[in-house]
Design a protein around this motif. Structure first.
Motif, PDB file in Angstrom:
ATOM      1  N   TRP A   1       0.885  -1.054   0.019  1.00 24.86           N
ATOM      2  CA  TRP A   1       0.075   0.065  -0.214  1.00 24.86           C
ATOM      3  C   TRP A   1       0.970   1.250   0.080  1.00 24.86           C
ATOM      4  CZ3 TRP A   1      -4.989   1.509  -0.601  1.00 24.86           C
ATOM      5  CH2 TRP A   1      -5.322   2.949  -0.218  1.00 24.86           C
ATOM      6  N   ARG A   2       1.767   1.160   0.800  1.00 22.80           N
ATOM      7  CA  ARG A   2       2.868   2.496   1.131  1.00 22.80           C
ATOM      8  C   ARG A   2       3.730   2.573  -0.310  1.00 22.80           C
ATOM      9  NH1 ARG A   2       2.511   3.843   6.312  1.00 22.80           N
ATOM     10  NH2 ARG A   2       2.695   2.281   7.906  1.00 22.80           N
ATOM     11  N   PHE A   3       4.116   1.489  -0.855  1.00 24.03           N
ATOM     12  CA  PHE A   3       4.621   1.675  -2.117  1.00 24.03           C
ATOM     13  C   PHE A   3       3.877   2.025  -3.092  1.00 24.03           C
ATOM     14  CE2 PHE A   3       6.512  -0.160  -5.920  1.00 24.03           C
ATOM     15  CZ  PHE A   3       7.878   0.138  -6.028  1.00 24.03           C
ATOM     16  N   TRP A   4       2.683   1.719  -3.480  1.00 27.31           N
ATOM     17  CA  TRP A   4       2.033   1.899  -4.652  1.00 27.31           C
ATOM     18  C   TRP A   4       1.161   3.239  -4.663  1.00 27.31           C
ATOM     19  CZ3 TRP A   4       3.024   0.154  -9.056  1.00 27.31           C
ATOM     20  CH2 TRP A   4       3.632  -1.141  -9.089  1.00 27.31           C
ATOM     21  N   PHE A   5       0.766   3.684  -3.093  1.00 25.49           N
ATOM     22  CA  PHE A   5      -0.054   4.661  -3.081  1.00 25.49           C
ATOM     23  C   PHE A   5       0.513   5.957  -2.298  1.00 25.49           C
ATOM     24  CE2 PHE A   5      -2.811   1.219  -3.961  1.00 25.49           C
ATOM     25  CZ  PHE A   5      -3.538   1.478  -4.844  1.00 25.49           C
ATOM     26  N   GLU A   6       1.176   5.475  -1.275  1.00 24.13           N
ATOM     27  CA  GLU A   6       1.618   6.708  -0.275  1.00 24.13           C
ATOM     28  C   GLU A   6       2.879   7.314  -0.985  1.00 24.13           C
ATOM     29  OE1 GLU A   6       2.199   6.026   3.681  1.00 24.13           O
ATOM     30  OE2 GLU A   6       0.167   5.293   4.100  1.00 24.13           O
ATOM     31  N   ARG A   7       3.650   6.838  -1.686  1.00 25.68           N
ATOM     32  CA  ARG A   7       4.727   7.195  -2.289  1.00 25.68           C
ATOM     33  C   ARG A   7       4.485   8.417  -3.313  1.00 25.68           C
ATOM     34  NH1 ARG A   7       6.600   4.998  -7.313  1.00 25.68           N
ATOM     35  NH2 ARG A   7       5.213   3.514  -7.820  1.00 25.68           N
ATOM     36  N   ARG A   8       3.228   8.276  -3.753  1.00 27.28           N
ATOM     37  CA  ARG A   8       2.703   9.352  -4.935  1.00 27.28           C
ATOM     38  C   ARG A   8       2.608  10.626  -4.182  1.00 27.28           C
ATOM     39  NH1 ARG A   8      -1.164   5.396  -8.365  1.00 27.28           N
ATOM     40  NH2 ARG A   8       0.331   3.950  -8.948  1.00 27.28           N
ATOM     41  N   VAL A   9       2.198  10.763  -2.832  1.00 31.91           N
ATOM     42  CA  VAL A   9       2.141  12.124  -2.171  1.00 31.91           C
ATOM     43  C   VAL A   9       3.442  12.715  -2.051  1.00 31.91           C
ATOM     44  CG1 VAL A   9       1.306  13.166  -0.306  1.00 31.91           C
ATOM     45  CG2 VAL A   9       0.122  10.900  -1.141  1.00 31.91           C
ATOM     46  N   GLU A  10       3.625  13.940  -2.739  1.00 29.03           N
ATOM     47  CA  GLU A  10       4.872  14.503  -3.073  1.00 29.03           C
ATOM     48  C   GLU A  10       5.620  14.787  -1.718  1.00 29.03           C
ATOM     49  OE1 GLU A  10       6.617  18.557  -4.450  1.00 29.03           O
ATOM     50  OE2 GLU A  10       5.049  17.931  -5.514  1.00 29.03           O
ATOM     51  N   ASP A  11       4.979  15.275  -0.595  1.00 26.48           N
ATOM     52  CA  ASP A  11       5.181  15.612   0.720  1.00 26.48           C
ATOM     53  C   ASP A  11       5.571  14.420   1.541  1.00 26.48           C
ATOM     54  OD1 ASP A  11       5.385  18.510   0.147  1.00 26.48           O
ATOM     55  OD2 ASP A  11       3.009  18.403   0.780  1.00 26.48           O
ATOM     56  N   LEU A  12       5.039  13.212   1.047  1.00 27.79           N
ATOM     57  CA  LEU A  12       5.239  12.127   2.067  1.00 27.79           C
ATOM     58  C   LEU A  12       6.314  11.130   1.504  1.00 27.79           C
ATOM     59  CD1 LEU A  12       1.679  11.585   3.432  1.00 27.79           C
ATOM     60  CD2 LEU A  12       3.612  12.603   4.698  1.00 27.79           C
ATOM     61  N   ALA A  13       6.797  11.384   0.210  1.00 29.44           N
ATOM     62  CA  ALA A  13       7.553  10.171  -0.479  1.00 29.44           C
ATOM     63  C   ALA A  13       8.675   9.648   0.159  1.00 29.44           C
ATOM     64  CB  ALA A  13       8.035  10.959  -1.993  1.00 29.44           C
ATOM     65  N   TRP A  14       9.368  10.423   0.931  1.00 31.20           N
ATOM     66  CA  TRP A  14      10.352   9.869   1.361  1.00 31.20           C
ATOM     67  C   TRP A  14      10.204   9.157   2.750  1.00 31.20           C
ATOM     68  CZ3 TRP A  14      15.200   7.780   1.658  1.00 31.20           C
ATOM     69  CH2 TRP A  14      15.674   7.587   2.618  1.00 31.20           C
ATOM     70  N   ASP A  15       9.185   9.771   3.490  1.00 35.28           N
ATOM     71  CA  ASP A  15       8.557   8.818   4.604  1.00 35.28           C
ATOM     72  C   ASP A  15       7.849   7.699   4.340  1.00 35.28           C
ATOM     73  OD1 ASP A  15       8.382   9.070   7.533  1.00 35.28           O
ATOM     74  OD2 ASP A  15       6.009   9.316   7.066  1.00 35.28           O
ATOM     75  N   SER A  16       7.196   7.578   3.164  1.00 34.44           N
ATOM     76  CA  SER A  16       6.840   6.614   2.966  1.00 34.44           C
ATOM     77  C   SER A  16       7.773   5.410   2.413  1.00 34.44           C
ATOM     78  CB  SER A  16       5.611   6.421   1.687  1.00 34.44           C
ATOM     79  OG  SER A  16       6.536   6.742   0.650  1.00 34.44           O
ATOM     80  N   VAL A  17       8.935   5.439   2.052  1.00 41.16           N
ATOM     81  CA  VAL A  17       9.994   4.728   1.671  1.00 41.16           C
ATOM     82  C   VAL A  17      10.663   4.172   2.993  1.00 41.16           C
ATOM     83  CG1 VAL A  17      12.331   4.311   0.852  1.00 41.16           C
ATOM     84  CG2 VAL A  17      10.686   5.670  -0.370  1.00 41.16           C
ATOM     85  N   ARG A  18      10.618   5.012   4.079  1.00 37.78           N
ATOM     86  CA  ARG A  18      11.071   4.397   5.271  1.00 37.78           C
ATOM     87  C   ARG A  18      10.422   3.861   6.068  1.00 37.78           C
ATOM     88  NH1 ARG A  18      10.461   7.218   9.924  1.00 37.78           N
ATOM     89  NH2 ARG A  18       9.683   8.906   8.815  1.00 37.78           N
ATOM     90  N   GLN A  19       8.930   3.963   6.096  1.00 30.96           N
ATOM     91  CA  GLN A  19       7.763   3.263   6.473  1.00 30.96           C
ATOM     92  C   GLN A  19       7.695   1.811   5.760  1.00 30.96           C
ATOM     93  OE1 GLN A  19       4.263   6.011   6.540  1.00 30.96           O
ATOM     94  NE2 GLN A  19       4.942   6.636   8.397  1.00 30.96           N
TER      95      GLN A  19
END
Length: 151
Positions: A109-127
């Motif tokens: 979920w984080r890889f496919w959807f959350e990484r598309r949010v520009e402000d959260l891209a780095w955070d989603s990789v860490r999560q």
């Protein structure tokens, strides 16, 4: 007729459950009460300001959402604490497989959807990496319990 004897319960299950419980309880408490500080620490002041909303109505909705998410995470931590004391090996194996599924699903979920949010891209990789590591702890438990079962 032979009675099926169950192997002794694994202390690794209790240890992993308690570790995950502490992570969920502390994360949930921080989400409920200190989200502004967490946003600032993890994303920086500029991004935190964007994530906290621009109008009072948006800020209230975001704080309410964060509080409910934190409460859910806190409840999951309490659930994990209670489950850690169950000594049935079949249940432990079933529970570990379910946890692996949930962590892998969250990582996808984080890889496919959350990484598309520009402000959260780095955070989603860490999560995503965190979700994978948490699922690996359950895989470690299953490998250990499989070794104990067939030794």
């Amino acid at each position: 007729m032979s009675a099926r004897t169950s192997p002794p319960p694994s202390s690794a299950f209790m240890l992993i459950c308690l570790l995950h419980s502490v992570i969920a309880l502390s994360s949930g408490a921080l989400m409920m009460f200190r989200m502004k500080e967490i946003y600032t620490f993890t994303h920086g002041i500029e991004t935190a300001t964007k994530l906290l909303g621009s109008t009072p109505h948006d800020q209230l909705l975001i704080r309410t959402s964060d509080s409910f998410s934190g409460l859910l995470l806190f409840a999951i931590g309490l659930f994990l604490f209670m489950v850690s004391f169950i000594e049935d090996m079949d249940f432990q194996s079933f529970f570990a497989k379910g946890c692996i599924f949930l962590h892998v699903f969250m990582a996808v979920w984080r890889f496919w959807f959350e990484r598309r949010v520009e402000d959260l891209a780095w955070d989603s990789v860490r999560q995503t990496v965190g979700d994978i590591l948490l699922s690996l702890s359950w895989v470690f438990f299953l490998v250990c319990s499989w070794g104990e079962k067939y030794d």
